[in-house]
Design a protein around this motif. Structure first.
Motif, PDB file in Angstrom:
ATOM      1  N   ALA A 149      23.749  77.898  14.511  1.00 22.54           N
ATOM      2  CA  ALA A 149      23.927  78.504  13.191  1.00 22.54           C
ATOM      3  C   ALA A 149      24.274  77.447  12.152  1.00 22.54           C
ATOM      4  O   ALA A 149      23.714  77.437  11.043  1.00 22.54           O
ATOM      5  CB  ALA A 149      25.006  79.581  13.242  1.00 22.54           C
ATOM      6  N   GLN A 150      25.166  76.533  12.488  1.00 23.62           N
ATOM      7  CA  GLN A 150      25.546  75.461  11.567  1.00 23.62           C
ATOM      8  C   GLN A 150      24.356  74.558  11.261  1.00 23.62           C
ATOM      9  O   GLN A 150      24.146  74.146  10.117  1.00 23.62           O
ATOM     10  CB  GLN A 150      26.678  74.618  12.170  1.00 23.62           C
ATOM     11  CG  GLN A 150      28.018  75.275  12.112  1.00 23.62           C
ATOM     12  CD  GLN A 150      28.626  75.206  10.724  1.00 23.62           C
ATOM     13  OE1 GLN A 150      28.198  74.425   9.879  1.00 23.62           O
ATOM     14  NE2 GLN A 150      29.616  76.035  10.492  1.00 23.62           N
ATOM     15  N   LEU A 151      23.565  74.230  12.280  1.00 25.18           N
ATOM     16  CA  LEU A 151      22.396  73.377  12.075  1.00 25.18           C
ATOM     17  C   LEU A 151      21.357  74.073  11.201  1.00 25.18           C
ATOM     18  O   LEU A 151      20.728  73.438  10.350  1.00 25.18           O
ATOM     19  CB  LEU A 151      21.794  72.967  13.416  1.00 25.18           C
ATOM     20  CG  LEU A 151      22.638  71.995  14.236  1.00 25.18           C
ATOM     21  CD1 LEU A 151      22.071  71.864  15.644  1.00 25.18           C
ATOM     22  CD2 LEU A 151      22.734  70.641  13.557  1.00 25.18           C
ATOM     23  N   ALA A 152      21.164  75.377  11.400  1.00 22.42           N
ATOM     24  CA  ALA A 152      20.207  76.130  10.582  1.00 22.42           C
ATOM     25  C   ALA A 152      20.640  76.137   9.120  1.00 22.42           C
ATOM     26  O   ALA A 152      19.814  75.949   8.218  1.00 22.42           O
ATOM     27  CB  ALA A 152      20.069  77.551  11.110  1.00 22.42           C
ATOM     28  N   VAL A 153      21.919  76.328   8.863  1.00 23.71           N
ATOM     29  CA  VAL A 153      22.435  76.314   7.491  1.00 23.71           C
ATOM     30  C   VAL A 153      22.256  74.926   6.881  1.00 23.71           C
ATOM     31  O   VAL A 153      21.830  74.794   5.730  1.00 23.71           O
ATOM     32  CB  VAL A 153      23.922  76.752   7.462  1.00 23.71           C
ATOM     33  CG1 VAL A 153      24.548  76.473   6.108  1.00 23.71           C
ATOM     34  CG2 VAL A 153      24.045  78.213   7.820  1.00 23.71           C
ATOM     35  N   SER A 154      22.561  73.888   7.653  1.00 26.37           N
ATOM     36  CA  SER A 154      22.411  72.517   7.153  1.00 26.37           C
ATOM     37  C   SER A 154      20.958  72.208   6.817  1.00 26.37           C
ATOM     38  O   SER A 154      20.672  71.530   5.831  1.00 26.37           O
ATOM     39  CB  SER A 154      22.921  71.515   8.193  1.00 26.37           C
ATOM     40  OG  SER A 154      24.301  71.668   8.377  1.00 26.37           O
ATOM     41  N   LYS A 155      20.032  72.728   7.646  1.00 24.28           N
ATOM     42  CA  LYS A 155      18.603  72.524   7.371  1.00 24.28           C
ATOM     43  C   LYS A 155      18.212  73.212   6.066  1.00 24.28           C
ATOM     44  O   LYS A 155      17.539  72.626   5.221  1.00 24.28           O
ATOM     45  CB  LYS A 155      17.761  73.060   8.523  1.00 24.28           C
ATOM     46  CG  LYS A 155      16.284  72.909   8.290  1.00 24.28           C
ATOM     47  CD  LYS A 155      15.474  73.532   9.402  1.00 24.28           C
ATOM     48  CE  LYS A 155      14.006  73.460   9.047  1.00 24.28           C
ATOM     49  NZ  LYS A 155      13.206  74.373   9.829  1.00 24.28           N
ATOM     50  N   GLN A 156      18.644  74.453   5.879  1.00 21.01           N
ATOM     51  CA  GLN A 156      18.301  75.205   4.670  1.00 21.01           C
ATOM     52  C   GLN A 156      18.876  74.563   3.419  1.00 21.01           C
ATOM     53  O   GLN A 156      18.235  74.530   2.371  1.00 21.01           O
ATOM     54  CB  GLN A 156      18.813  76.643   4.782  1.00 21.01           C
ATOM     55  CG  GLN A 156      18.069  77.469   5.783  1.00 21.01           C
ATOM     56  CD  GLN A 156      18.702  78.841   5.963  1.00 21.01           C
ATOM     57  OE1 GLN A 156      19.816  79.085   5.520  1.00 21.01           O
ATOM     58  NE2 GLN A 156      17.987  79.732   6.635  1.00 21.01           N
ATOM     59  N   GLN A 157      20.094  74.045   3.508  1.00 19.40           N
ATOM     60  CA  GLN A 157      20.766  73.459   2.356  1.00 19.40           C
ATOM     61  C   GLN A 157      20.409  71.996   2.130  1.00 19.40           C
ATOM     62  O   GLN A 157      20.714  71.445   1.084  1.00 19.40           O
ATOM     63  CB  GLN A 157      22.282  73.595   2.501  1.00 19.40           C
ATOM     64  CG  GLN A 157      22.755  75.019   2.479  1.00 19.40           C
ATOM     65  CD  GLN A 157      24.255  75.134   2.675  1.00 19.40           C
ATOM     66  OE1 GLN A 157      24.928  74.185   3.038  1.00 19.40           O
ATOM     67  NE2 GLN A 157      24.782  76.314   2.432  1.00 19.40           N
ATOM     68  N   VAL A 212      18.765  67.559   9.154  1.00 13.89           N
ATOM     69  CA  VAL A 212      18.124  68.391  10.166  1.00 13.89           C
ATOM     70  C   VAL A 212      16.719  68.749   9.681  1.00 13.89           C
ATOM     71  O   VAL A 212      16.557  69.315   8.600  1.00 13.89           O
ATOM     72  CB  VAL A 212      18.934  69.675  10.437  1.00 13.89           C
ATOM     73  CG1 VAL A 212      18.222  70.555  11.443  1.00 13.89           C
ATOM     74  CG2 VAL A 212      20.335  69.324  10.920  1.00 13.89           C
ATOM     75  N   LEU A 213      15.713  68.427  10.494  1.00 18.11           N
ATOM     76  CA  LEU A 213      14.331  68.772  10.154  1.00 18.11           C
ATOM     77  C   LEU A 213      13.858  70.006  10.900  1.00 18.11           C
ATOM     78  O   LEU A 213      13.082  70.801  10.366  1.00 18.11           O
ATOM     79  CB  LEU A 213      13.397  67.604  10.478  1.00 18.11           C
ATOM     80  CG  LEU A 213      13.643  66.300   9.724  1.00 18.11           C
ATOM     81  CD1 LEU A 213      12.631  65.250  10.149  1.00 18.11           C
ATOM     82  CD2 LEU A 213      13.588  66.528   8.217  1.00 18.11           C
ATOM     83  N   ALA A 214      14.312  70.173  12.153  1.00 20.02           N
ATOM     84  CA  ALA A 214      13.899  71.324  12.955  1.00 20.02           C
ATOM     85  C   ALA A 214      14.934  71.583  14.052  1.00 20.02           C
ATOM     86  O   ALA A 214      15.611  70.668  14.499  1.00 20.02           O
ATOM     87  CB  ALA A 214      12.537  71.071  13.588  1.00 20.02           C
ATOM     88  N   VAL A 215      15.014  72.853  14.445  1.00 11.82           N
ATOM     89  CA  VAL A 215      15.940  73.271  15.509  1.00 11.82           C
ATOM     90  C   VAL A 215      15.217  74.277  16.387  1.00 11.82           C
ATOM     91  O   VAL A 215      14.543  75.171  15.879  1.00 11.82           O
ATOM     92  CB  VAL A 215      17.202  73.943  14.924  1.00 11.82           C
ATOM     93  CG1 VAL A 215      18.154  74.354  16.035  1.00 11.82           C
ATOM     94  CG2 VAL A 215      17.902  73.058  13.931  1.00 11.82           C
ATOM     95  N   PHE A 258      16.351  71.514  21.380  1.00 13.63           N
ATOM     96  CA  PHE A 258      16.346  70.256  20.645  1.00 13.63           C
ATOM     97  C   PHE A 258      16.667  70.430  19.164  1.00 13.63           C
ATOM     98  O   PHE A 258      16.459  71.502  18.598  1.00 13.63           O
ATOM     99  CB  PHE A 258      14.969  69.580  20.752  1.00 13.63           C
ATOM    100  CG  PHE A 258      14.582  69.233  22.155  1.00 13.63           C
ATOM    101  CD1 PHE A 258      15.091  68.100  22.769  1.00 13.63           C
ATOM    102  CD2 PHE A 258      13.712  70.043  22.862  1.00 13.63           C
ATOM    103  CE1 PHE A 258      14.743  67.790  24.057  1.00 13.63           C
ATOM    104  CE2 PHE A 258      13.355  69.734  24.161  1.00 13.63           C
ATOM    105  CZ  PHE A 258      13.872  68.609  24.763  1.00 13.63           C
ATOM    106  N   VAL A 259      17.114  69.322  18.587  1.00  9.61           N
ATOM    107  CA  VAL A 259      17.299  69.218  17.142  1.00  9.61           C
ATOM    108  C   VAL A 259      16.557  67.966  16.711  1.00  9.61           C
ATOM    109  O   VAL A 259      16.764  66.893  17.285  1.00  9.61           O
ATOM    110  CB  VAL A 259      18.783  69.087  16.760  1.00  9.61           C
ATOM    111  CG1 VAL A 259      18.931  68.857  15.272  1.00  9.61           C
ATOM    112  CG2 VAL A 259      19.559  70.290  17.199  1.00  9.61           C
TER     113      VAL A 259
END
Length: 58
Positions: free
Chosen positions: A11-19, A40-43, A47-48
């Motif tokens: 969830a944190q990685l997805a938010v960081s990618k969006q922002q 972050v480019l993809a999750v 993998f990240v």
């Protein structure tokens, strides 16, 4: 350092990618001295993809 569940991490990685914000990803090193910084480019489930930047001390 607070331990996070896999769901919280995703969830944190997805938010960081969006922002488009920088993240700091730590290794499993017990000393906590190994980490990467980048965007972050993809999750996915396993993998990240991180566009890493080199951090140099002054």
């Amino acid at each position: 350092m607070e331990l996070m569940t896999q769901e919280q991490i995703r969830a944190q990685l997805a938010v960081s990618k969006q922002q488009g914000s920088l993240v700091e990803v730590h290794d499993f090193d017990e000393a906590g001295e190994t980490f990467d910084v980048g965007f972050v480019l993809a999750v996915d489930e396993l993998f990240v993809l991180l566009l890493g930047i080199e951090v140099m001390s002054v």
